[in-house]
Design a protein around this motif. Sequence first.
Motif, PDB file in Angstrom:
ATOM      1  N   LYS A 105      56.651 -65.262  91.770  1.00 39.55           N
ATOM      2  CA  LYS A 105      57.468 -64.952  90.589  1.00 39.55           C
ATOM      3  C   LYS A 105      56.700 -65.303  89.316  1.00 39.55           C
ATOM      4  CE  LYS A 105      62.078 -65.520  88.722  1.00 39.55           C
ATOM      5  NZ  LYS A 105      62.363 -66.373  87.621  1.00 39.55           N
ATOM      6  N   VAL A 106      56.090 -66.481  89.268  1.00 43.85           N
ATOM      7  CA  VAL A 106      55.298 -66.886  88.099  1.00 43.85           C
ATOM      8  C   VAL A 106      54.061 -65.999  87.983  1.00 43.85           C
ATOM      9  CG1 VAL A 106      53.959 -68.754  87.057  1.00 43.85           C
ATOM     10  CG2 VAL A 106      56.140 -69.260  88.189  1.00 43.85           C
ATOM     11  N   TYR A 107      53.378 -65.746  89.081  1.00 47.01           N
ATOM     12  CA  TYR A 107      52.182 -64.898  89.105  1.00 47.01           C
ATOM     13  C   TYR A 107      52.487 -63.532  88.487  1.00 47.01           C
ATOM     14  CZ  TYR A 107      47.988 -62.770  91.298  1.00 47.01           C
ATOM     15  OH  TYR A 107      46.790 -62.135  91.541  1.00 47.01           O
ATOM     16  N   GLY A 108      53.648 -62.980  88.809  1.00 52.19           N
ATOM     17  CA  GLY A 108      54.062 -61.679  88.285  1.00 52.19           C
ATOM     18  C   GLY A 108      54.282 -61.670  86.783  1.00 52.19           C
ATOM     19  N   GLU A 109      54.556 -62.824  86.181  1.00 52.53           N
ATOM     20  CA  GLU A 109      54.698 -62.915  84.729  1.00 52.53           C
ATOM     21  C   GLU A 109      53.353 -62.710  84.026  1.00 52.53           C
ATOM     22  OE1 GLU A 109      56.484 -66.703  83.867  1.00 52.53           O
ATOM     23  OE2 GLU A 109      58.199 -66.298  85.182  1.00 52.53           O
ATOM     24  N   TYR A 110      52.265 -63.041  84.704  1.00 50.03           N
ATOM     25  CA  TYR A 110      50.927 -62.925  84.115  1.00 50.03           C
ATOM     26  C   TYR A 110      50.281 -61.571  84.436  1.00 50.03           C
ATOM     27  CZ  TYR A 110      51.184 -67.875  83.003  1.00 50.03           C
ATOM     28  OH  TYR A 110      51.556 -69.093  82.481  1.00 50.03           O
ATOM     29  N   PHE A 111      50.588 -61.046  85.598  1.00 52.26           N
ATOM     30  CA  PHE A 111      50.042 -59.751  86.020  1.00 52.26           C
ATOM     31  C   PHE A 111      51.206 -58.779  86.129  1.00 52.26           C
ATOM     32  CE2 PHE A 111      47.113 -62.956  87.791  1.00 52.26           C
ATOM     33  CZ  PHE A 111      45.952 -62.584  87.138  1.00 52.26           C
ATOM     34  N   ARG A 112      51.645 -58.257  84.992  1.00 47.78           N
ATOM     35  CA  ARG A 112      52.851 -57.435  84.912  1.00 47.78           C
ATOM     36  C   ARG A 112      52.672 -56.027  85.467  1.00 47.78           C
ATOM     37  NH1 ARG A 112      56.608 -60.068  81.552  1.00 47.78           N
ATOM     38  NH2 ARG A 112      55.665 -61.738  80.376  1.00 47.78           N
ATOM     39  N   SER A 113      51.524 -55.426  85.233  1.00 43.35           N
ATOM     40  CA  SER A 113      51.290 -54.083  85.750  1.00 43.35           C
ATOM     41  C   SER A 113      49.854 -53.997  86.234  1.00 43.35           C
ATOM     42  CB  SER A 113      51.543 -53.025  84.669  1.00 43.35           C
ATOM     43  OG  SER A 113      50.600 -53.156  83.629  1.00 43.35           O
ATOM     44  N   GLN A 114      49.621 -53.139  87.165  1.00 48.14           N
ATOM     45  CA  GLN A 114      48.303 -52.956  87.764  1.00 48.14           C
ATOM     46  C   GLN A 114      47.692 -54.302  88.148  1.00 48.14           C
ATOM     47  OE1 GLN A 114      45.982 -50.440  85.182  1.00 48.14           O
ATOM     48  NE2 GLN A 114      47.183 -48.658  85.727  1.00 48.14           N
ATOM     49  N   ALA A 115      48.433 -55.049  88.943  1.00 50.03           N
ATOM     50  CA  ALA A 115      47.991 -56.373  89.382  1.00 50.03           C
ATOM     51  C   ALA A 115      46.670 -56.267  90.145  1.00 50.03           C
ATOM     52  CB  ALA A 115      49.064 -57.005  90.271  1.00 50.03           C
ATOM     53  N   PRO A 116      45.888 -57.332  90.125  1.00 53.38           N
ATOM     54  CA  PRO A 116      44.618 -57.309  90.853  1.00 53.38           C
ATOM     55  C   PRO A 116      44.843 -57.342  92.364  1.00 53.38           C
ATOM     56  CG  PRO A 116      45.033 -59.498  89.957  1.00 53.38           C
ATOM     57  CD  PRO A 116      46.116 -58.587  89.423  1.00 53.38           C
ATOM     58  N   ALA A 117      43.802 -57.021  93.099  1.00 51.82           N
ATOM     59  CA  ALA A 117      43.841 -57.230  94.548  1.00 51.82           C
ATOM     60  C   ALA A 117      44.011 -58.736  94.768  1.00 51.82           C
ATOM     61  CB  ALA A 117      42.547 -56.734  95.188  1.00 51.82           C
ATOM     62  N   ARG A 118      44.638 -59.113  95.877  1.00 50.07           N
ATOM     63  CA  ARG A 118      44.895 -60.539  96.078  1.00 50.07           C
ATOM     64  C   ARG A 118      44.922 -60.884  97.548  1.00 50.07           C
ATOM     65  NH1 ARG A 118      50.559 -62.942  94.089  1.00 50.07           N
ATOM     66  NH2 ARG A 118      51.294 -61.885  95.951  1.00 50.07           N
ATOM     67  N   ALA A 119      44.384 -62.059  97.850  1.00 53.01           N
ATOM     68  CA  ALA A 119      44.554 -62.670  99.162  1.00 53.01           C
ATOM     69  C   ALA A 119      45.227 -64.013  98.917  1.00 53.01           C
ATOM     70  CB  ALA A 119      43.206 -62.877  99.839  1.00 53.01           C
ATOM     71  N   THR A 120      46.180 -64.347  99.759  1.00 53.96           N
ATOM     72  CA  THR A 120      46.861 -65.637  99.651  1.00 53.96           C
ATOM     73  C   THR A 120      46.801 -66.305 101.008  1.00 53.96           C
ATOM     74  OG1 THR A 120      48.366 -64.699  98.006  1.00 53.96           O
ATOM     75  CG2 THR A 120      49.026 -66.778  99.025  1.00 53.96           C
ATOM     76  N   ALA A 178      40.351 -59.185  91.263  1.00 57.90           N
ATOM     77  CA  ALA A 178      40.845 -59.765  92.515  1.00 57.90           C
ATOM     78  C   ALA A 178      41.049 -61.261  92.342  1.00 57.90           C
ATOM     79  CB  ALA A 178      39.850 -59.515  93.651  1.00 57.90           C
ATOM     80  N   THR A 179      42.021 -61.788  93.069  1.00 58.67           N
ATOM     81  CA  THR A 179      42.224 -63.235  93.098  1.00 58.67           C
ATOM     82  C   THR A 179      42.351 -63.681  94.546  1.00 58.67           C
ATOM     83  OG1 THR A 179      44.648 -63.091  92.956  1.00 58.67           O
ATOM     84  CG2 THR A 179      43.448 -63.292  90.871  1.00 58.67           C
ATOM     85  N   THR A 180      42.031 -64.939  94.749  1.00 62.77           N
ATOM     86  CA  THR A 180      42.316 -65.598  96.019  1.00 62.77           C
ATOM     87  C   THR A 180      43.171 -66.797  95.681  1.00 62.77           C
ATOM     88  OG1 THR A 180      40.185 -64.897  96.928  1.00 62.77           O
ATOM     89  CG2 THR A 180      41.354 -66.638  98.107  1.00 62.77           C
TER      90      THR A 180
END
Length: 155
Positions: free
Chosen positions: A119-134, A103-105
């Motif tokens: 868009k940049v975040y998606g370059e690092y978490f390409r598949s099965q991204a963590p849970a996230r709050a923004t 997970a990330t916040t």
Amino acid sequence: MDIRSHAPRIACLALAACAGLLSACSAPAKREVLSTNQIYPAIGPYSQMVSHGSTIYFSGVLPLNAQGTAVVGGTIEEQTRAVLDFIGAKLRSQGLGYEDVLATTVYMKDLNEFAAMNKVYGEYFRSQAPARATVEVARLPRDVKIEIAAVVGRR
């Protein structure tokens, strides 16, 4: 059949079950402070990372230079990349990768920049991204545009 005649057997079975459960319990998880010299040192009374059991909690990461004395990048894209690169350094210091982030916040100064950050975040978490709050915040340390904290699981 009188249940009292089975009381000794029931007591033995209950005792054996309790003993089995107790022996299956492991020692309590240990809290451990972790750090790496691959990113700027903690600036203030906090730790870069703290583990408890198989979980590691990453303090919020800012887009600072390696010494922690200056902001890296002027755009949300540059700052997001700097933050995620530092998170990668923390992960590697523990023998882990981005796929271990649970997970990330994400704290942002301006949610109007969300699409560019994402868009940049998606370059690092390409598949099965963590849970996230923004969330949008009024201000971040050093007046940066972004800060990201993470929860990571050891395999």
